[in-house]
Scaffold this motif. Structure first.
Motif, PDB file in Angstrom:
ATOM      1  N   MET A   1      15.805  25.337  27.968  1.00 15.00           N
ATOM      2  CA  MET A   1      16.005  25.414  26.522  1.00 15.00           C
ATOM      3  C   MET A   1      17.487  25.530  26.197  1.00 15.00           C
ATOM      4  N   MET A   2      18.225  26.278  27.040  1.00 16.05           N
ATOM      5  CA  MET A   2      19.666  26.433  26.813  1.00 16.05           C
ATOM      6  C   MET A   2      20.392  25.108  26.979  1.00 16.05           C
ATOM      7  N   THR A   3      19.993  24.318  27.974  1.00 13.72           N
ATOM      8  CA  THR A   3      20.699  23.055  28.218  1.00 13.72           C
ATOM      9  C   THR A   3      20.527  22.080  27.074  1.00 13.72           C
ATOM     10  N   ARG A   4      19.533  22.271  26.234  1.00 14.42           N
ATOM     11  CA  ARG A   4      19.272  21.347  25.139  1.00 14.42           C
ATOM     12  C   ARG A   4      19.732  21.871  23.782  1.00 14.42           C
ATOM     13  N   ARG A   5      20.479  22.936  23.799  1.00 16.01           N
ATOM     14  CA  ARG A   5      20.960  23.502  22.534  1.00 16.01           C
ATOM     15  C   ARG A   5      21.856  22.523  21.777  1.00 16.01           C
ATOM     16  N   ASP A   6      22.619  21.719  22.520  1.00 14.99           N
ATOM     17  CA  ASP A   6      23.520  20.762  21.865  1.00 14.99           C
ATOM     18  C   ASP A   6      22.899  19.377  21.724  1.00 14.99           C
ATOM     19  N   GLY A   7      21.602  19.276  22.052  1.00 16.30           N
ATOM     20  CA  GLY A   7      20.892  18.013  21.844  1.00 16.30           C
ATOM     21  C   GLY A   7      21.026  17.019  22.968  1.00 16.30           C
ATOM     22  N   LYS A   8      21.755  17.361  24.017  1.00 10.76           N
ATOM     23  CA  LYS A   8      21.877  16.452  25.153  1.00 10.76           C
ATOM     24  C   LYS A   8      21.991  17.272  26.437  1.00 10.76           C
TER      25      LYS A   8
ATOM     26  N   GLU B   1      24.486  20.142  34.116  1.00  6.32           N
ATOM     27  CA  GLU B   1      23.618  21.186  33.572  1.00  6.32           C
ATOM     28  C   GLU B   1      22.259  21.164  34.268  1.00  6.32           C
ATOM     29  N   LYS B   2      21.717  19.966  34.424  1.00  5.91           N
ATOM     30  CA  LYS B   2      20.424  19.833  35.103  1.00  5.91           C
ATOM     31  C   LYS B   2      20.518  20.336  36.539  1.00  5.91           C
ATOM     32  N   ALA B   3      21.625  20.039  37.205  1.00  8.13           N
ATOM     33  CA  ALA B   3      21.811  20.479  38.588  1.00  8.13           C
ATOM     34  C   ALA B   3      21.816  22.002  38.685  1.00  8.13           C
ATOM     35  N   VAL B   4      22.435  22.658  37.701  1.00  3.91           N
ATOM     36  CA  VAL B   4      22.459  24.127  37.693  1.00  3.91           C
ATOM     37  C   VAL B   4      21.063  24.693  37.518  1.00  3.91           C
ATOM     38  N   VAL B   5      20.299  24.107  36.576  1.00  3.00           N
ATOM     39  CA  VAL B   5      18.932  24.577  36.334  1.00  3.00           C
ATOM     40  C   VAL B   5      18.075  24.389  37.588  1.00  3.00           C
ATOM     41  N   ASP B   6      18.199  23.233  38.230  1.00  3.59           N
ATOM     42  CA  ASP B   6      17.436  22.965  39.454  1.00  3.59           C
ATOM     43  C   ASP B   6      17.809  23.963  40.544  1.00  3.59           C
ATOM     44  N   LYS B   7      19.102  24.295  40.641  1.00  5.44           N
ATOM     45  CA  LYS B   7      19.551  25.240  41.653  1.00  5.44           C
ATOM     46  C   LYS B   7      18.976  26.632  41.394  1.00  5.44           C
ATOM     47  N   ILE B   8      18.978  27.040  40.126  1.00  4.97           N
ATOM     48  CA  ILE B   8      18.410  28.356  39.766  1.00  4.97           C
ATOM     49  C   ILE B   8      16.929  28.400  40.123  1.00  4.97           C
ATOM     50  N   ALA B   9      16.212  27.313  39.798  1.00  2.29           N
ATOM     51  CA  ALA B   9      14.780  27.257  40.093  1.00  2.29           C
ATOM     52  C   ALA B   9      14.536  27.365  41.590  1.00  2.29           C
ATOM     53  N   ASP B  10      15.376  26.685  42.379  1.00  2.00           N
ATOM     54  CA  ASP B  10      15.229  26.757  43.831  1.00  2.00           C
ATOM     55  C   ASP B  10      15.511  28.163  44.346  1.00  2.00           C
ATOM     56  N   GLN B  11      16.541  28.793  43.816  1.00  2.00           N
ATOM     57  CA  GLN B  11      16.900  30.146  44.242  1.00  2.00           C
ATOM     58  C   GLN B  11      15.792  31.137  43.907  1.00  2.00           C
ATOM     59  N   LEU B  12      15.100  30.889  42.807  1.00  4.07           N
ATOM     60  CA  LEU B  12      13.979  31.755  42.408  1.00  4.07           C
ATOM     61  C   LEU B  12      12.700  31.386  43.157  1.00  4.07           C
TER      62      LEU B  12
END
Length: 320
Positions: free
Chosen positions: A1-8, A13-24
């Motif tokens: 949801m945070m990555t889409r705050r600016d509409g794109k 950004e996607k790589a960071v989210v994927d990394k967080i998901a993997d770490q969790l």
């Protein structure tokens, strides 16, 4: 949801989210479900989002606050969409369900029923669905469950991970499913068996439960059954004459029922609302032949049975 705050969404950004998901340690299958759910909620597609709030997809306790934020009542949405969730899967199963039913030639002396064919055995929805659920249908589901950590494979056994203790789901020795340990993936061996029914054991029960098809089985009515199987009606008697399948009479109630002992025939006389009227025979000394009618019915020996009981316990001979 945070990555889409600016509409794109930028690649970094996607790589960071994927990394967080993997770490969790969020499994890939769950990551995809979370993303799909987000898309449906973002587009305010509530019925589609409801498909993900079930025990085999996403844990409702972790995500239903998103509905509350949009002032959508979770419990009401679940009630509203229970049948929809079942019907989505039934759309996939329906062609196989129709193909699973065997038909014979229908006849009944003096009948006005405009039908040519009759099912070779009484049909209940559970029986029809269980025959139509093949290995190819269940394979994506058990892989999804494995990807989410809901299944555990140990040697020759697959366990359903649940509280308070694990439960054996199936054993490879009794199944066409196999498991590739290196890829952590299920496959079917031999592949030609993909369209074969998985049978009526614990795997079927678990599949019905986790895909909400058990709701459909419990709430189906006769009209729905006729529609699903492409039938025009139920085989009924004509006076003292029983309907026949390939020249052999069929009985509405199987032997062993309290008014179907000693193999005597029982025919449906009429269906009114939620009651099935049965013309029955339990007062003659012997059985009946291939073309025999119901016993002398001068005393009009009738009884009634609830339609839902007939659907679940005995089934109907369907005609088309």
């Amino acid at each position: 949801m945070m990555t889409r705050r600016d509409g794109k969404v930028e690649d970094k950004e996607k790589a960071v989210v994927d990394k967080i998901a993997d770490q969790l340690e969020i499994l890939k299958g769950t990551q995809q479900d979370i993303f799909d759910l987000f898309c449906h909620i973002k587009n305010r597609n509530w019925q589609e989002s409801a498909l993900y709030f079930s025990s085999h997809l996403l844990n409702p306790d972790h995500f239903k606050h998103l509905l509350a934020y949009h002032e959508i009542e979770f419990d009401a949405l679940m009630v509203e969409t229970a049948e929809i969730r079942s019907n989505r899967l039934l759309e996939i199963i329906k062609p196989k369900l129709v193909d699973s039913i065997e038909w014979g030639t229908f006849a009944c002396e003096g009948t006005s029923q405009q039908a040519s064919f009759i099912t070779k055995e009484p049909v209940t929805l559970f029986k029809a669905i269980s025959k139509s659920i093949s290995y190819s249908i269940v394979l994506p589901w058990i892989q999804l469950m494995l990807d989410k950590g809901a299944l555990r494979v140990s040697k020759e056994t697959v366990y359903l991970v649940q509280e308070p203790e694990e439960k054996v789901l199936f054993e490879f020795s009794n199944s066409l499913f196999k498991h590739d340990s290196e890829a952590n993936a299920f496959y079917i061996d031999p592949l030609e068996g993909a369209q074969k029914s998985i049978g009526s054991g614990d795997l079927l029960i678990a599949f019905l439960k986790y895909t909400n098809l058990n709701y459909l089985v419990e709430h189906i009515d006769l009209k729905n059954l006729l529609t699903l199987t492409g039938s025009i009606g139920v085989a009924v008697s004509n006076g003292g004459h029983l309907p026949t399948c390939d020249g052999v009479q069929v009985s509405a109630i199987t032997s062993g029922h309290y008014f179907a002992n000693q193999g005597h025939p029982n025919a449906i006389n009429e269906i009114k609302d939620d009651q099935v009227e049965i013309r029955y025979c339990n007062h003659c000394s012997g059985g009946h032949g291939r073309q025999a009618g119901i016993c002398d019915d001068k005393d009009r020996r009738f009884t009634t049975i609830n339609t839902s009981e007939m659907l679940t316990e005995h089934g109907f001979y369907l005609v088309k």
